[in-house]
Design a protein around this motif. Structure first.
Motif, PDB file in Angstrom:
ATOM      1  N   LEU A  58     -33.417  18.393  24.733  1.00  0.00           N
ATOM      2  CA  LEU A  58     -33.694  19.361  25.797  1.00  0.00           C
ATOM      3  C   LEU A  58     -32.932  20.670  25.575  1.00  0.00           C
ATOM      4  O   LEU A  58     -33.449  21.755  25.845  1.00  0.00           O
ATOM      5  N   LEU A  63     -32.763  19.294  36.192  1.00  0.00           N
ATOM      6  CA  LEU A  63     -33.708  19.273  35.063  1.00  0.00           C
ATOM      7  C   LEU A  63     -34.725  20.396  35.172  1.00  0.00           C
ATOM      8  O   LEU A  63     -35.135  20.988  34.176  1.00  0.00           O
ATOM      9  N   HIS A  64     -35.151  20.693  36.395  1.00  0.00           N
ATOM     10  CA  HIS A  64     -36.189  21.703  36.583  1.00  0.00           C
ATOM     11  C   HIS A  64     -35.673  23.129  36.376  1.00  0.00           C
ATOM     12  O   HIS A  64     -36.452  24.081  36.447  1.00  0.00           O
ATOM     13  N   GLU A  86     -40.463  23.487  31.031  1.00  0.00           N
ATOM     14  CA  GLU A  86     -41.190  22.230  30.849  1.00  0.00           C
ATOM     15  C   GLU A  86     -41.290  21.889  29.368  1.00  0.00           C
ATOM     16  O   GLU A  86     -41.527  22.746  28.531  1.00  0.00           O
ATOM     17  N   ARG A 142     -37.958  17.078  28.652  1.00  0.00           N
ATOM     18  CA  ARG A 142     -37.683  17.167  30.086  1.00  0.00           C
ATOM     19  C   ARG A 142     -38.484  16.098  30.832  1.00  0.00           C
ATOM     20  O   ARG A 142     -37.967  15.423  31.731  1.00  0.00           O
ATOM     21  N   GLU A 169     -37.063  13.033  33.093  1.00  0.00           N
ATOM     22  CA  GLU A 169     -37.516  12.808  34.469  1.00  0.00           C
ATOM     23  C   GLU A 169     -37.930  11.344  34.653  1.00  0.00           C
ATOM     24  O   GLU A 169     -37.609  10.711  35.664  1.00  0.00           O
TER      25      GLU A 169
END
Length: 320
Positions: free
Chosen positions: A56, A296-297, A301, A305, A309
């Motif tokens: 990420l 995470l947001h 995207e 990620r 989630e």
């Protein structure tokens, strides 16, 4: 969902190979025991979080694989030592190391795994990652000792409960996520962001474990097990805070003196259900899950990620 996200399937295979190499020994007995431990490894959630946070934050590096191996070495060492402390004969449905090789060998195996982890980082100059994960080991020990101290007096309020689980359970996942981020980009800011993310997931994970104790379904953990072990979990703490003095005395007396009495343990479970302790704990768990997802947001995207989630949701939706 499958616990192993397909986005890191190849990387998990590489990790498996590196981890096997990391625990190898020239001592035949030691090698035999470590092979036994490797074969019975659990879900490997923590290495997955290391790999996915690295992906990420910029990409998986050689340092990421070492960080994932270090996390698994530390985690495995603590489990081996835990089985000695708890005199547990089983681990994940198999005989534990303690059951097969007893106290002395188990303690030495745990020490060996810790040393292998330290050397893996030191030999490769991964000083910051070692520092992040050593901090978790310190916090885990403090959390365990604080829990032992408080369980003797059964004097535990919600703030102390969260201090215990932040240290005892969440700290390793928090440090794993921080190490994954740092291995990718060497950014203290991003490492702290992912540490915070991992801490929230770890707290949600522990509350889910607490809730298993009150479930009627077969979830791999005996109903009332925490009560039998005199552990004050969130549903019980909430119930005690809301109960009248007579009910509170009765519950505390059961935990102190009759925690092996199945009928009385069922009465405590019924009291927790009646007081709304389950709903309260589930609400807290979901709040931590949602705070983790919000972090995470903040990232664009991506496949990694999305996989993270799914792992976060697995921690709160799992049946075991």
């Amino acid at each position: 969902m499958s616990i192993s996200p397909s986005v890191i399937a190849e990387e998990l295979e590489i990790f498996e190979s590196r981890f096997k190499d990391a625990v190898k020994s020239q001592v035949p007995m030691l090698d035999r025991i470590t092979r036994f431990i490797v074969k019975r490894k659990g879900k490997q959630l923590r290495p997955m979080f290391v790999l996915l946070t690295a992906k990420l934050c910029g990409g998986i590096t050689e340092s990421t694989y070492r960080a994932a191996s270090l996390v698994e070495l530390l985690h495995t060492a603590t489990l081996v030592h835990d089985d000695v402390v708890d005199e547990s004969m089983e681990r994940r449905g198999f005989f534990s190391t303690y059951a097969l090789w007893k106290t002395k060998v188990s303690v030495l195996i745990g020490d060996y795994l810790l040393a292998k982890g330290l050397l893996l980082s030191l030999d490769n100059n991964d000083f910051r990652i070692l520092q992040l994960l050593s901090e978790a080991v310190r916090r885990m020990s403090e959390g365990e000792l604080l829990q032992i101290e408080k369980s003797r007096t059964l004097n535990l309020d919600e703030s102390v409960y969260f201090e215990i689980i932040s240290n005892k359970t969440a700290s390793l996942l928090a440090s794993a996520c921080a190490a994954g981020a740092f291995s990718a980009i060497s950014s203290e800011t991003q490492a702290e962001q992912m540490r915070n993310f991992g801490e929230k997931v770890g707290i949600a994970f522990q509350i889910k474990d607490d809730l298993f104790d009150y479930g009627a379904a077969d979830v791999g953990k005996p109903t009332g097990n925490d009560i039998k072990e005199k552990k004050l979990t969130l549903p019980l703490i909430y119930t005690l805070s809301k109960a009248d003095s007579a009910t509170r005395r009765k519950i505390i007396n059961t935990i102190k003196n009759d925690s092996r009495n199945t009928k009385k343990v069922k009465e405590v479970i019924a009291a927790v259900n009646a007081a709304g302790g389950i709903e309260y704990a589930a609400d807290k768990m979901n709040r931590y899950r949602d705070e983790a997802l919000a972090i995470l947001h903040e990232f664009p995207e991506s496949e990694s990620r999305k996989a993270l989630e799914e792992l976060v949701r697995f921690t709160t939706d799992r049946k075991y």
